[in-house]
Design a protein around this motif. Structure first.
Motif, PDB file in Angstrom:
ATOM      1  N   ALA A   1       0.827  -1.179  -0.134  1.00  0.00           N
ATOM      2  CA  ALA A   1      -0.063  -0.015   0.131  1.00  0.00           C
ATOM      3  C   ALA A   1       0.808   1.313  -0.175  1.00  0.00           C
ATOM      4  O   ALA A   1       0.501   2.332  -0.592  1.00  0.00           O
ATOM      5  CB  ALA A   1      -0.956   0.049   1.328  1.00  0.00           C
ATOM      6  N   SER A   2       1.815   1.377   0.722  1.00  0.00           N
ATOM      7  CA  SER A   2       2.696   2.272   0.816  1.00  0.00           C
ATOM      8  C   SER A   2       4.056   2.505   0.181  1.00  0.00           C
ATOM      9  O   SER A   2       4.700   3.617   0.053  1.00  0.00           O
ATOM     10  CB  SER A   2       3.034   2.621   2.509  1.00  0.00           C
TER      11      SER A   2
ATOM     12  N   ASP B   1       4.522   1.928  -4.618  1.00  0.00           N
ATOM     13  CA  ASP B   1       2.997   2.214  -4.157  1.00  0.00           C
ATOM     14  C   ASP B   1       2.279   2.721  -5.116  1.00  0.00           C
ATOM     15  O   ASP B   1       2.592   3.107  -6.223  1.00  0.00           O
ATOM     16  CB  ASP B   1       3.230   3.461  -3.089  1.00  0.00           C
TER      17      ASP B   1
ATOM     18  N   ASN C   1      -4.141   5.069  -0.931  1.00  0.00           N
ATOM     19  CA  ASN C   1      -3.198   4.203  -0.340  1.00  0.00           C
ATOM     20  C   ASN C   1      -3.673   3.498   0.884  1.00  0.00           C
ATOM     21  O   ASN C   1      -3.643   2.410   1.308  1.00  0.00           O
ATOM     22  CB  ASN C   1      -1.864   4.958  -0.147  1.00  0.00           C
TER      23      ASN C   1
ATOM     24  N   ILE D   1      -6.526   0.994   0.041  1.00  0.00           N
ATOM     25  CA  ILE D   1      -5.779  -0.211  -0.506  1.00  0.00           C
ATOM     26  C   ILE D   1      -5.271  -1.004   0.652  1.00  0.00           C
ATOM     27  O   ILE D   1      -5.581  -2.282   0.849  1.00  0.00           O
ATOM     28  CB  ILE D   1      -4.718   0.248  -1.341  1.00  0.00           C
ATOM     29  N   LEU D   2      -4.741  -0.359   1.611  1.00  0.00           N
ATOM     30  CA  LEU D   2      -4.093  -0.880   2.894  1.00  0.00           C
ATOM     31  C   LEU D   2      -5.373  -1.873   3.627  1.00  0.00           C
ATOM     32  O   LEU D   2      -5.050  -3.110   4.119  1.00  0.00           O
ATOM     33  CB  LEU D   2      -3.616  -0.120   3.794  1.00  0.00           C
TER      34      LEU D   2
END
Length: 414
Positions: free
Chosen positions: A94-95, A129, A380, A383-384
């Protein structure tokens, strides 16, 4: 002894040569440094720093131990790593780099993973990411939002395949079962809360101290990341200005011709070997005579390799651990090859046959840090959450099947 005898003079000589080139080409060096600084401030700092702080706080509160216990049924059979690696994978995907390596180092410090497990984990959780892949590469460099879908499938799909390959890395001996595996009389959720409680007690820091230390360590790391981006940006520029890159260009040019690929892709690949942003930009700006799928495959290769700048970031993070660099480097190369191959294999299904459209859109760095860019930052975090929810759901299904199988076996014995 021989390596020390020749390695130090070689390093000193290389640094002196770089200093001479910076003196000979001062304007090019300054422009490269400003370009690297702009990439760090506009993209890396706002996208990575919050994740650095959040990950530190979650580790201190034992949330990682909680999630790790719930993810054990999924992560151990597939990747031969503890369930806490699932949290690292979600954060890493995600990052982006180098969050996966930072969290892996933290798990190693807390003895939640051994060396081989940590090497497996950092090998497949080092990825780009979504902000960079969608916003910078697809929209900014290729001027084509549709490219994001094929890039994401090739890059993240290749990362998962590397994780499956890396499960064979290390000794065959299995680690003793975790407490959640040994205790069958209590529910896994109850054990997860117990593990979180124990981790919180063992950490012992208050919220203020935990947050202060998380911000302090995250600032130190993000400054190191920025310094390495600027450093490699300057090195690549001065070596190009001094025409010392011509030999490498010729080598890559010949290799591409032997593989039946457009030789004009040598510039983005060479740039991507050093710095991922420059390589991806060169791939998007490659000549219009090159089919789009070849340029996207080159970008997928570059994103998965990461560039020596990212490699240096990972090495600096893992420097205080006993993790080796070679497994990581081999995994990056395998990931790059797989991603490029997946781009060709999935192209017709995702993009359609003979798709070679290029949209006209402004460069990525002309977008302000509000509006569209802020929406990308929130992506992001979404998504995490999606990745964690999906992993937890799959792990729950696997756990239920195991309990049913154990129940059937015990019933048959009776």
């Amino acid at each position: 002894m021989v390596q020390h005898r020749f390695g130090v003079p070689l390093m000193v000589g290389s640094m002196l040569l770089i200093c001479i080139f910076m003196f000979v080409y001062p304007q090019a060096s300054l422009n490269a440094a400003l370009r690297g600084l702009s990439i760090w401030w506009d993209v890396l700092f706002p996208s990575l720093f919050p994740f650095f702080v959040i990950s530190e706080v979650l580790l201190g509160f034992g949330i990682v131990h909680f999630i790790g216990t719930l993810l054990d049924p999924l992560m151990k059979p597939l990747f031969r790593i503890p369930g806490s690696g699932g949290f690292v994978a979600a954060m890493g995907y995600a990052s982006g780099y180098p969050v996966g390596a930072k969290l892996t180092a933290k798990l190693w410090e807390q003895k939640l993973v051994n060396r081989e497990e940590a090497e497996r984990l950092v090998a497949f959780t080092t990825s780009s990411d979504p902000i960079f892949l969608i916003g910078a590469v697809s929209v900014g460099f290729f001027h084509n939002p549709k490219v994001a879908s094929i890039l994401a499938l090739a890059h993240y799909g290749g990362g998962l395949m590397v994780g499956l390959i890396m499960r064979f890395h290390g000794s065959k001996s299995s680690k003793p079962q975790s407490k959640a595996d040994r205790i069958h009389g209590k529910g896994r959720l109850r054990i997860a809360f117990y593990q979180m409680h124990q981790a919180r007690i063992q950490d012992g820091r208050g919220l203020g101290q935990l947050l202060s230390q998380a911000i302090n360590s995250s600032l130190q790391l993000i400054i190191v990341v920025g310094g390495l981006v600027v450093f490699f940006s300057v090195i690549l520029e001065v070596l190009t200005q001094a025409r010392l890159m011509s030999l490498l260009y010729s080598l890559i040019h010949g290799m591409l011709q032997m593989a039946g690929l457009p030789s004009a892709l040598s510039e983005p690949i060479v740039g991507g070997l050093f710095e991922v942003t420059l390589g991806a930009r060169f791939a998007g700006e490659a000549g219009s005579s090159i089919p789009l799928q070849y340029k996207v495959a080159a970008a997928a290769f570059i994103l998965s390799w990461g560039g020596l700048s990212v490699h240096a970031q990972i090495t600096s993070i893992l420097n205080h651990t006993n993790l080796r660099y070679l497994p990581f480097m081999v995994a990056r190369f395998i990931h790059a090859i797989i991603s490029a191959i997946l781009t060709f294999l999935l192209w017709d299904a995702v993009m359609g046959k003979d798709y070679n459209t290029v949209f006209s859109a402004p460069a990525w760095k002309t977008y302000p840090l509000t509006g569209w860019s802020m929406n990308m930052f929130s992506l992001n975090y979404r998504i995490l959450i999606y990745i964690l929810f999906m992993l937890l759901f799959i792990s729950f299904i696997i756990h239920c099947f195991r309990r049913i199988r154990l129940f059937i076996k015990s019933a048959n014995r009776k």
